[in-house]
Design a protein around this motif. Structure first.
Motif, PDB file in Angstrom:
ATOM      1  N   LYS A 117       0.829  -1.373  -0.001  1.00  0.00           N
ATOM      2  CA  LYS A 117       0.148   0.054  -0.042  1.00  0.00           C
ATOM      3  C   LYS A 117       0.934   1.251   0.057  1.00  0.00           C
ATOM      4  O   LYS A 117       0.465   2.119  -0.872  1.00  0.00           O
ATOM      5  CB  LYS A 117      -0.955   0.190   1.352  1.00  0.00           C
ATOM      6  N   PHE A 120      -7.025  -5.714   4.992  1.00  0.00           N
ATOM      7  CA  PHE A 120      -6.284  -6.028   3.733  1.00  0.00           C
ATOM      8  C   PHE A 120      -7.075  -7.499   3.493  1.00  0.00           C
ATOM      9  O   PHE A 120      -7.116  -8.114   4.131  1.00  0.00           O
ATOM     10  CB  PHE A 120      -4.782  -6.298   4.057  1.00  0.00           C
ATOM     11  N   MET A 135      -4.050  -4.124  -6.883  1.00  0.00           N
ATOM     12  CA  MET A 135      -3.064  -3.192  -6.740  1.00  0.00           C
ATOM     13  C   MET A 135      -1.925  -3.684  -7.688  1.00  0.00           C
ATOM     14  O   MET A 135      -1.239  -2.764  -8.222  1.00  0.00           O
ATOM     15  CB  MET A 135      -2.603  -3.048  -5.389  1.00  0.00           C
ATOM     16  N   TYR A 169     -10.823   2.345   1.398  1.00  0.00           N
ATOM     17  CA  TYR A 169      -9.703   2.961   0.453  1.00  0.00           C
ATOM     18  C   TYR A 169      -9.923   3.989  -0.363  1.00  0.00           C
ATOM     19  O   TYR A 169      -9.351   4.241  -0.964  1.00  0.00           O
ATOM     20  CB  TYR A 169      -8.904   1.870   0.037  1.00  0.00           C
TER      21      TYR A 169
END
Lengths: 1028, 517
Positions: free
Chosen positions: B218, B391, B399, B456
C-alpha cells in the motif's frame, strides 16, 4: 463467697484506718456573689480521692484532717481552696469566672475562650441541627456560618453536600474541608453518614491561617471540627436520659417540566420532515433555506393515539424518615460519660432509594488521679444505603413521555421509541435492580494525659478509623436492556473496600499565668497511616434470581467472571506547635506552625513547613473604653500565614501500565497500554491567607456584629497540563495560582428579650470572589465539556473567577437569508435555525468564537434565622439563599435544539415555525439535528435563589402542670418543615445543583452544572423530645 | 521520681519524633505495574503487544466512523439517510470542526506505546527468540500502520521512533512525510522477516508477515513506487497462503462467530459481540444497518385498510419471525449512483452481494450496503461482531494490476484484474484491449465495485488526483451538497486545533495548516 466478704471488709477497715488519725467533719454553705446558694459544687480534699458535692441549698459536708486543703470547683466559677485547720464550718463564696463565662471555642488540639481567640472560627451549636430530618450534619449547615458555602448536591438519601470554606483554592487537589472528629483527623473524605447528628455538641469551622496552620498540609480547604457530647460540666448526680424521636414525610419538590402529548408529537414530526434544501437563488447566491418535506415519514401519523407516560411520577413517591435516639449522660467526681444509640431510616422520594442506620456512641473521661486522666471517644455505625436505581438525569433528558412502561405483551420496554437506541426503563430499574452499600464504621480515640510538672501536661492520643464497605449489585435477566443485549440470565457484582486509618499523636501543653501575662504552649508530634484494600468481582448468567450477589459462583457463565483488587497506602508524619501569649486579656498574639511530611511526594520533596501568626486586641478592655457603656465588646483581629494541600494521589510519580483486554478470534487475552505519564518533581500547594476581623458587642451584647475580611492566595497549584497527543495525555505540574478574597458578616440580635417573649435574629452574609492568577504556560484550562457536541463548557481563565462558563453567544434564530450569507453559513444554517456569534468571522463556530458567560460563583450567599419564643412555645424560621451565580443547564442543547429523540422543554412550543411564528428565537424543529451545535449562552441561566430552608415550631410541655414531673424532667414536641418554599428563575427544577463530584479534581471546581440530579424534597417532620 | 518520669516521657516523645523519618514516608506501590519493571518474560511482551491491538479498537479508529469518516465518507460511495454527520459529508471540515483530533490521538497513542515496546523488546535476552521476533514484528507493523494513516490524513506529521522525554515529544515539529514513509517501509521489511507466515485458533487476528507485506505494498502504491508495489504484491500472491474465495459475498460473511476468518483476508481487526470491554464490539455495522423508522417504502400505508397494521409493522413482524431487526443508524447508505444497478454491468454479480433495495419482499425507502449489514437481532445495536477487514487478497490483485499497468502498460496487468473479475461476472467479462490510460480509468470503477466501503476509496481518489472532480459531480441526496464546499486543500486534514494550541511548533513548517488558514 463468704470469704470474699470478709476480705473486703478487712480491706475497707484497713483503708478507713489511715485517715482515722485526725479526721473530722467539715460542713458549710456555698453561695455566689449575690448570696444565692450554689448546688452541685465539687468539693475535693486535695491529694486524695475524697470528694463531695453541695446539695440543693448549697450545703455540703466532707471528712478531712486539719492539714488537708479543700478545693471548691464549679463550672463557670473561679476555683477556690481553703485549708481546714481547726475549722469545722467553712462557708465559701465563689466568684464567677468572667473568662469561663465567655464562650469556649474548640480549636485544633485544644480550646480557647472566644475573647482571647486570634483566629477566625465559626461555631455552630447543636440547636441548629438537632432533630433536623437529615442523616448528615453537613445538610444542616447551609447558610449557618459566614464564609462557609454549603451546596446540597443531590436529594438522594445519604448523599452529601459540597462544602467550600472561603472559596475553592485548589484546581486538581482537594477542596473539601478536613473533618476532625473529637480530635481524630478523619480526612476530607470522611463519610458523615457515620455520625448521628444528635450526638454532635458543636461544629467549629476553622477559617483563617492561625486556626488552620496547625493542620498543615491538610488545612488549605478549611477544617471542620465535630465535637460530640460529653457529660462534662453537668451537675453531678443522677444520669440524664434523653429520648428524641421524629417522623418525616417528604414530597418531591420543584418538579421539572417535560413536554409530552400533542405538543411533543408536533415537534417530532416537524423535526423529521425538515430538510436542508432546496437551494434557493438569493441575490445570486444559492442558499439552502430549509423546507418541510411532507413526503418524509411521520413518526406518528396518528398523533391522537400517542401514549403519555409521566416518568417522574412513575418513579417518585412520598418519602419517609423515622429517627429515634436515646442517650444517657452524667457526671461524677472523677468521671463523666455520654452514651447513645440511634436508629435512622429514610425512604427517599425516588422509589427504592433510602438509608437505614444504627449508631452507637460512647464518650468517657476519667480522672484516675490528680495528674493522670484518660478517656475514650468511640463511635460505631452501620448503615445500609439503597442507592438510587434509576438514572434520574436520563429520565429528565431522554426517557420520552411517548414511551410506554410496558409493551403490548406486558414486558418492560427497553428502547427509546424514536431513536431506537437501547435505553433503560426507569420503572424496571426500580422494580428489578438491586444496588446498595453496606458500611460499618468504627471511629475511636483513646487518650492518656499526665501532668508532668505543674502546668505541663503530656497527652498521647491513639485513634483509628476502620471502615468496611460493601456494595452489592444485581441486575436480573428480566431487565429489558439485558434481554435486548442478549445477556442471558442475571448479572451480579460485589465490591468491597476495607480501610484502616491509624493516627498517633502526642502533645505537650504548658499553661502559665504570672501577673497579667498568660503563656500557652503546645507542641506535638503526629503520625498517620491510611491503607485501603478493595476487591471487586462480578459474574453473569444467573439462571434465576434466588441467590443474586450472595453467591457469585452460581453465575452460569464462567467466562464472564471478572475479578479485581487494589491496594493503596499513604502516610503522613508531622511536628507542630503553637505559642499564645496574652496580656491582661487585652493583647493576644499567637504563632502556629506545622511541619508535614507526606509519602505521596518524591524523595526530597516530602516535607514542608507551614507557619502562621496572628494578633488580637480587645479594645473594650482599655481604660478609655470604661465610659462607653453602649459597647461591651470591641475586638480587632489580624492574622497571616500559610497552609498547604497535598493535592495529588498516591503513586503519582510512577509511569504505569493500564491493564486492558483484547479479543483475538473470540478469545479473551490480557493486555497493557501506557497510562498517563508519571508526574515528577511535585510539591505541596501553598495557600497564604490574610485575615482581618472585627467583633462588636453593643447594648449588653444584645447586638453582636462580626465582620471579617480575608485574602487567600494559593500558589504552586498542581495543575494537569494537557500534553499534545504526541506526548501523551497529561501531567501534573506545580504551576498555577488562584486568589480568593471576601467579606463575611454576622449579625446576631436579641430584638426582644422579655421574660416570656424572646425574638432573636441571626443573619450571615458572605461574599467570596475568586480569581485565577496564573496557569503556568496556559492561558486557560478547559475543565468541562458537557453536552453531546463537544467543545468546552467551563474554563479556568487567567484573570477570571474560578471557573467561568465558556460558550458561544446565542443570537436567536436566522430570520433573513442575508444573515446566512453574512455569516458564511450557507449549508450550515437555515431560516429558523440557531445563530451564534461568529466572533472571528471565519464562517465556522468553534472554540475561537466562545466567550465567558458568567460563573457559578454567587456574588453573595447567606442565611437568616429568626427564633421566637413565648413561654414554652418557640418558632425557628431559617431562610437561606444565594445571589448572582449562574447555572449551566446541560439539558438545554437537546431540550431546546433537539431533534425529538430526547426530551424537549415546553419552551419549544414557542419555536420558529414557517409562516406562523417567524419572529421566535427558539429554533425551528430539526434544523440543528446534525450540525455542530455548541454550548451557548442559552445554556447559562441565573442561579439566584431564596429558600425557606427550615421552619420549626416547638412546644415545651410544662411537666409540672400536666403532673408529669415525676415521670419526665422535660418534654417537648415539635414540627419541622424543610425546603418549604423556593424562589428561583431556573428552568430545570432546583438551582442548587452540582452535576460533578466534589472532592478533588476538575469536578470540585466545576460547580453549577445541572443535568437533573436526584430531586430535592420538601419535608414535614413531627417529633418529640423527652428528658428523664 | 518525678524527674525520672519526666525524663522517660521526654525520651518517649523523642523516639516518637524519630520514627517519623525515612521508611515511614516511602511510597508502597503494590497494585499496579510500573513500566520500568516489565518485559522480563515472554508473557509480558505479549501483553504489551496485545495492548496495541486494543487501541485499534477505539471508536476514533476502526470501531466506528473514526478512520471511515476520512476514508469511506466524503467520496462517491457512502452518504447518510438523513441530515447527519454534516461536517464530513458537506466538507465543512475546519480547525476544530471534524479535524480528526480523536483519530490523531489514538494513532499517536499507538506510536508511543509501540515505540516503548520496540525499545524494550529489541535484543531483550529475557525473551525467547520466537516471541521476541513475533512481538517485535507486530509492534513494527502496527506502528507503520499508524504512520500510514497519519501521513495519509495529515501529510507531514511529528515523527519519533522512541519514547523521548515528554518535553521533546510535546514540542515536535512536523516532519517530512516522505522520510517517515521511507522509514516505515524499512520497518515493514524487518517485520516481514520477523513475523510468522500464519496464525491459527486464538491467535487469528494478529498480524502475519503478509499483513506487513500488504501494508508495505500500500505504501509503495500510494507513493507511486510501481515496481516495488508490484513486487510486494507478487510476493503475497505467489508465496502467501491466502487465496481468493470463489464466491464474492462469502468474503464478507461473518455470521458464524467461530468462522469469521477466511483465506482471502490478510489482516482484520477482530471485533466480538458481548465483549468484556466497551470497544470489543463494532458499531460500524450500525451505520450500514437500516433503522425501522425509515422503512419500508410507504411505511405508514395500511395495505389491509384503516385499522390494520401499517407496512412498517408488517415488516417488523416478518423480521422478528427470522430473528432479525432493523435497529441501525442508517448513517452509511449507498449514494444514488452506486445504488442504481443501471450504473453497474448487468452481469456483475457483485451488485446483489453489495446493494440491497428490497428485503423480505418489501421495497425499501433507501438502498443499503447488504455487504456490511447484519440484521441478526442476537447482535443488537452497538454490539456487533463483524471484524474490520483491513487487507484482503483481491485488493492486492487489483494493486498489482494497477502497478503493472503504470510500470509496463496493460498487457501483463490484465491477468491480475481478470483474476478478481473471474468470480464477479456470470458470464465472464475479462478485460482486454485497453490502453494504458483506459486501463487506469477502468480501474477507477473496478476498485469502486470490488472494494466499496472497505476503507480505501477516498485515498484512492486522492492519489489518482480526482477527488474534487468526483465529489463535485457525484449525485448526493437533498441534505448533502459537498460540491458547494469542497476545496483543493481538502485532500488533507488540518492539524487538529487542540493539538496546535498545545504545540504551536506544529505551524512552523506550514503557517497555513495544510491550507486551512
Amino acid at each position: 463467697m463468704k470469704r470474699m466478704k470478709i476480705l473486703i471488709t478487712l480491706l475497707l477497715f484497713c483503708f478507713s484506718f489511715i485517715p482515722l488519725l485526725a479526721q473530722g467533719i467539715v460542713t458549710g454553705t456555698i453561695t455566689d456573689d449575690s448570696g444565692q446558694p450554689l448546688p452541685g459544687v465539687n468539693i475535693l480534699v486535695e491529694g486524695t480521692n475524697t470528694g463531695s458535692i453541695s446539695d440543693f441549698d448549697g450545703m455540703y459536708s466532707i471528712i478531712g484532717s486539719p492539714n488537708n486543703v479543700l478545693q471548691f470547683s464549679f463550672i463557670g466559677f473561679i476555683t477556690k481552696t481553703s485549708t481546714i485547720g481547726n475549722q469545722t464550718v467553712i462557708d465559701i463564696i465563689l466568684k464567677e469566672d468572667s473568662e469561663a463565662l465567655d464562650e469556649v471555642v474548640v480549636i485544633g488540639y485544644g480550646t480557647s475562650s472566644k475573647k482571647t481567640l486570634v483566629s477566625a472560627v465559626a461555631s455552630i451549636k447543636s440547636d441548629v441541627f438537632e432533630n433536623q430530618p437529615v442523616a448528615r450534619v453537613d445538610q444542616a449547615l447551609q447558610g449557618r456560618a459566614a464564609g462557609v458555602e454549603v451546596t446540597s448536591n443531590s436529594g438522594a438519601p445519604g448523599s452529601g453536600a459540597t462544602i467550600r470554606i472561603r472559596g475553592a483554592s485548589s484546581i486538581n487537589g482537594n477542596n473539601d474541608p478536613l473533618f476532625v472528629v473529637d480530635g481524630f483527623i478523619a480526612g476530607s473524605g470522611f463519610n458523615l453518614n457515620n455520625i448521628n447528628v444528635n450526638d454532635i455538641e458543636s461544629v467549629e469551622v476553622l477559617k483563617d491561617a492561625t486556626a488552620l496552620a496547625i493542620y498543615g498540609t491538610r488545612g488549605a480547604s478549611g477544617v471542620i471540627l465535630l465535637s460530640t457530647k460529653t457529660g462534662k460540666g453537668l451537675p453531678s448526680g443522677k444520669p440524664t436520659i434523653r429520648i428524641n424521636s421524629y417522623v418525616t414525610t417528604e414530597m418531591l419538590a420543584n418538579k421539572i417540566e417535560i413536554l409530552g402529548g400533542q405538543g411533543y408529537v408536533d415537534y417530532l414530526n416537524e423535526s423529521g420532515q425538515f430538510v436542508p434544501g432546496p437551494d434557493v437563488d438569493f441575490n445570486g447566491t444559492m442558499l439552502p433555506l430549509g423546507l418541510t418535506d411532507a413526503s418524509l415519514p411521520l413518526q406518528y401519523d396518528d398523533p391522537g393515539s400517542v401514549p403519555t407516560t409521566d416518568w417522574i411520577d412513575e418513579v417518585s413517591q412520598l418519602g419517609t424518615i423515622y429517627n429515634t435516639d436515646v442517650s444517657i449522660t452524667g457526671n461524677t467526681e472523677t468521671a463523666n460519660y455520654y452514651s447513645s444509640m440511634s436508629y435512622f431510616k429514610q425512604e427517599g422520594v425516588i422509589k427504592s432509594s433510602g438509608l437505614e442506620r444504627v449508631t452507637f456512641r460512647n464518650n468517657l473521661d476519667v480522672r484516675l488521679t490528680d495528674r493522670f486522666s484518660t478517656g475514650v471517644r468511640l463511635n460505631l455505625s452501620s448503615f445500609k444505603k439503597e442507592n438510587n436505581k434509576t438514572n434520574f438525569g436520563q429520565i429528565i433528558s431522554s426517557v420520552l413521555p411517548v414511551r410506554t412502561i410496558f409493551d403490548d405483551d406486558g414486558n418492560f420496554t427497553g428502547t427509546n421509541p424514536i431513536s431506537g437506541s437501547l435505553q433503560r426503563n426507569p420503572v424496571a430499574d426500580i422494580q428489578l435492580r438491586d444496588d446498595h452499600d453496606l458500611v460499618t464504621n468504627i471511629i475511636g480515640n483513646a487518650y492518656f494525659e499526665y501532668e508532668l510538672i505543674q502546668d505541663l501536661k503530656i497527652k498521647t492520643n491513639i485513634g483509628a478509623t476502620l471502615n468496611y464497605y460493601k456494595n452489592n449489585q444485581y441486575q436480573p435477566g428480566a431487565l429489558p436492556e439485558r434481554i435486548l443485549n442478549n445477556n442471558i440470565g442475571g448479572f451480579a457484582r460485589v465490591s468491597t473496600n476495607q480501610s484502616k486509618d491509624i493516627l498517633s499523636e502526642t502533645t505537650i501543653n504548658y499553661y502559665k499565668k504570672f501577673g497579667n501575662h498568660v503563656i500557652k504552649l503546645l507542641g506535638g508530634f503526629s503520625a498517620q497511616k491510611i491503607t485501603s484494600e478493595g476487591t471487586d468481582a462480578s459474574a453473569e448468567g444467573f439462571p434465576n434470581d434466588v441467590v443474586k450477589f450472595n453467591n457469585l459462583s452460581l453465575g452460569s457463565d464462567p467466562e464472564s467472571y471478572q475479578v479485581g483488587s487494589g491496594y493503596s497506602q499513604r502516610t503522613l508524619s508531622s511536628v507542630f506547635g503553637r505559642v499564645t501569649y496574652s496580656y491582661n486579656d487585652k493583647y493576644v498574639a499567637t504563632i502556629v506552625g506545622r511541619r508535614d511530611g507526606s509519602s505521596v511526594f518524591e524523595e526530597g520533596n516530602k516535607y514542608a513547613f507551614f507557619p502562621s501568626a496572628g494578633v488580637a486586641w480587645n479594645i473594650d478592655e482599655e481604660a478609655f473604653m470604661d465610659n462607653v457603656d453602649a459597647i461591651n465588646t470591641l475586638k480587632l483581629r489580624a492574622s497571616f500565614g500559610e497552609v498547604g494541600e497535598q493535592g495529588v494521589n498516591a503513586y503519582n510519580s510512577f509511569d504505569l501500565f493500564n491493564p486492558q483486554f483484547n479479543y483475538f478470534n473470540e478469545t479473551l487475552v490480557p493486555a497493557v497500554i501506557l497510562d498517563a505519564p508519571g508526574s515528577t518533581n511535585l510539591q505541596w500547594e501553598t495557600t497564604e491567607q490574610l485575615d482581618l476581623g472585627l467583633e462588636l458587642g453593643l447594648f449588653n451584647n444584645r447586638v453582636i456584629f462580626e465582620a471579617g475580611y480575608y485574602k487567600k492566595t494559593t500558589k504552586d497549584l498542581l495543575l494537569f497540563r494537557d500534553l499534545p497527543n504526541t506526548a501523551g495525555n497529561r501531567v501534573l505540574e506545580n504551576v498555577g495560582s488562584v486568589e480568593n478574597k471576601g467579606f463575611e458578616f454576622l449579625l446576631d440580635t436579641k430584638n426582644i428579650d422579655k421574660n416570656d417573649f424572646r425574638w432573636n435574629s441571626t443573619l450571615t452574609v458572605s461574599a467570596n470572589k475568586s480569581k485565577v492568577l496564573d496557569l503556568g504556560t496556559e492561558e486557560f484550562i478547559n475543565i468541562q465539556s458537557t453536552g453531546n457536541q463537544g467543545g468546552p463548557s467551563a474554563r479556568l481563565i487567567v484573570g477570571q473567577p474560578m471557573p467561568v462558563f465558556y460558550v458561544a453567544e446565542y443570537l436567536g434564530t436566522y430570520k433573513d437569508p442575508q444573515e446566512i450569507i453574512d455569516d458564511q453559513a450557507e449549508g450550515r444554517a437555515f431560516l429558523g435555525s440557531p445563530r451564534y456569534r461568529d466572533v472571528n468571522e471565519d464562517g465556522v463556530i468553534n472554540q475561537d468564537d466562545y466567550s465567558v458567560a458568567g460563573s457559578p460563583q454567587p456574588d453573595f450567599y447567606g442565611g437568616f434565622r429568626n427564633t421566637f419564643s413565648y413561654k414554652g412555645l418557640s418558632l425557628d424560621i431559617f431562610f437561606q439563599g444565594s445571589y448572582g451565580g449562574e447555572i449551566f443547564n446541560i439539558v438545554t442543547q437537546t431540550s431546546v435544539f433537539g431533534r425529538g429523540d430526547e426530551n424537549v422543554d415546553p419552551r419549544v412550543l414557542d419555536r420558529w415555525i414557517q409562516g406562523v411564528n417567524e419572529t421566535s428565537n427558539i429554533p425551528r424543529a430539526g434544523t440543528s439535528a446534525s450540525l455542530f451545535n455548541p454550548n451557548s449562552t442559552l445554556n447559562v441561566e441565573d442561579g439566584s435563589f431564596l429558600r425557606l430552608q427550615t421552619a420549626t415550631l416547638a412546644y415545651d410541655i410544662p411537666v409540672e402542670k400536666v403532673r408529669m414531673e415525676n415521670t419526665v424532667k422535660s418534654l417537648s414536641v415539635f414540627v419541622t418543615g424543610r425546603n418549604l418554599l423556593l424562589i428561583s428563575d431556573f428552568k430545570l427544577g432546583d438551582p442548587e445543583v452540582n452535576n460533578f463530584a466534589a472532592g478533588s479534581g476538575f469536578g470540585s471546581v466545576s460547580q453549577g452544572f445541572s443535568g437533573g440530579a436526584y430531586p430535592y424534597a420538601t419535608s414535614i417532620s413531627v417529633g418529640v423530645k423527652m428528658e428523664f | 521520681m518525678k524527674n525520672l518520669i519526666t525524663k522517660i516521657s521526654l525520651l518517649l516523645f523523642g523516639i516518637l519524633l524519630l520514627t517519623g523519618c525515612d521508611t515511614f514516608l516511602e511510597e508502597d506501590l503494590r497494585d499496579q505495574i510500573a513500566t520500568d519493571n516489565f518485559f522480563k518474560n515472554d508473557q509480558e511482551a505479549i501483553l504489551a503487544t496485545n495492548g496495541l491491538y486494543r487501541i485499534l479498537h477505539r471508536g476514533s479508529l476502526y470501531k466506528t466512523r473514526g478512520l471511515d469518516n476520512y476514508y469511506v465518507n466524503g467520496a462517491d460511495e457512502v452518504g447518510p439517510s438523513r441530515n447527519v454527520n454534516g461536517e464530513i459529508h458537506n466538507y465543512l471540515i475546519a480547525e476544530g470542526v471534524a479535524d480528526g483530533n480523536g483519530t490523531w490521538a489514538s494513532l499517536y497513542e499507538i506510536v508511543r506505546n509501540s515505540s516503548l515496546f520496540i525499545t524494550n523488546i529489541e535484543g531483550n535476552e529475557n525473551l525467547s527468540e520466537e516471541v521476541r521476533n513475533r512481538t517485535l514484528g507486530e509492534c513494527l507493523f502496527i506502528r507503520s500502520l499508524a504512520y500510514f494513516h497519519l501521513t495519509n490524513l495529515w501529510g507531514d506529521v511529528p515523527y519519533f521512533r522512541e519514547l523521548l522525554p515528554l518535553a521533546e515529544l510535546g514540542t515536535l515539529e512536523r516532519f517530512s512525510k516522505d522520510q517517515i514513509r521511507s522509514d516505515m517501509k524499512d520497518d515493514l521489511s524487518r517485520a516481514i522477516e520477523l513475523l510468522p507466515n500464519s496464525y491459527s485458533g486464538g491467535d487469528l487476528g494478529r498480524a502475519s508477515k503478509w499483513a506487513a507485506a500488504a501494508l508495505k505494498a500500500k505504501f509503495h502504491l500510494f507513493d507511486k513506487e510501481w515496481a516495488l508495489a508490484k513486487s510486494e504484491c507478487d510476493n503475497i500472491i505467489d508465496n502467501s497462503p491466502h487465496t481468493l474465495l470463489d464466491d464474492f459475498s462469502s468474503v464478507f460473511d461473518q455470521s458464524d462467530l467461530n468462522n469469521q476468518y477466511n483465506a482471502e483476508q490478510i489482516f482484520a481487526i477482530d471485533f466480538t459481540t458481548d465483549g468484556l470491554f466497551g470497544d470489543a464490539s463494532t458499531q460500524r455495522t450500525d451505520d450500514y444497518n437500516p433503522r425501522l423508522r425509515d422503512e419500508p417504502n410507504n411505511r405508514n400505508n395500511r395495505p389491509g385498510g384503516p385499522g390494520t397494521p401499517a407496512r412498517w409493522e408488517l415488516l417488523q413482524a416478518d423480521l422478528q419471525a427470522v430473528n432479525q431487526d432493523m435497529s441501525g443508524f442508517g448513517w452509511a447508505i449507498p449514494l444514488p449512483q452506486i445504488a442504481d444497478q443501471n450504473n453497474w454491468d448487468p452481469d456483475d454479480l457483485r451488485y446483489d452481494a453489495t446493494i440491497a433495495t428490497e428485503y423480505l419482499g418489501y421495497e425499501l425507502s433507501f438502498p443499503y450496503f447488504r455487504k456490511n449489514w447484519n440484521l441478526d437481532n442476537s447482535s443488537p445495536r452497538q454490539n456487533h461482531n463483524e471484524n474490520y477487514i483491513v487487507f484482503r487478497l483481491a485488493d492486492i490483485y487489483l494493486m498489482a494490476a494497477e502497478a503493472e499497468n503504470e510500470l509496463n502498460g496493460p498487457n501483463n496487468a490484465f491477468p491480475y484484474v481478470n483474476k478478481v473479475r473471474e468470480r464477479a461476472f456470470e458470464p465472464d467479462k475479462p478485460w482486454s484491449g485497453l490502453s494504458q490510460s483506459g486501463f487506469r480509468e477502468a480501474m477507477y470503477d473496478e476498485r469502486k465495485y470490488e472494494l466499496s466501503t472497505e476503507g480505501y476509496r477516498r485515498m484512492d481518489l486522492i492519489r489518482w488526483g480526482i477527488l474534487l472532480d468526483v465529489v463535485s459531480t457525484v449525485e448526493h441526496r437533498a441534505w448533502n451538497n459537498p460540491a458547494a464546499n469542497i476545496k483543493p486543500y481538502h485532500v488533507l486534514l488540518p492539524i487538529p486545533q487542540d493539538e496546535i494550541l498545545l504545540n504551536p511548533n506544529l505551524l512552523n513548517s506550514d503557517q497555513t495548516n495544510n491550507g486551512y488558514r
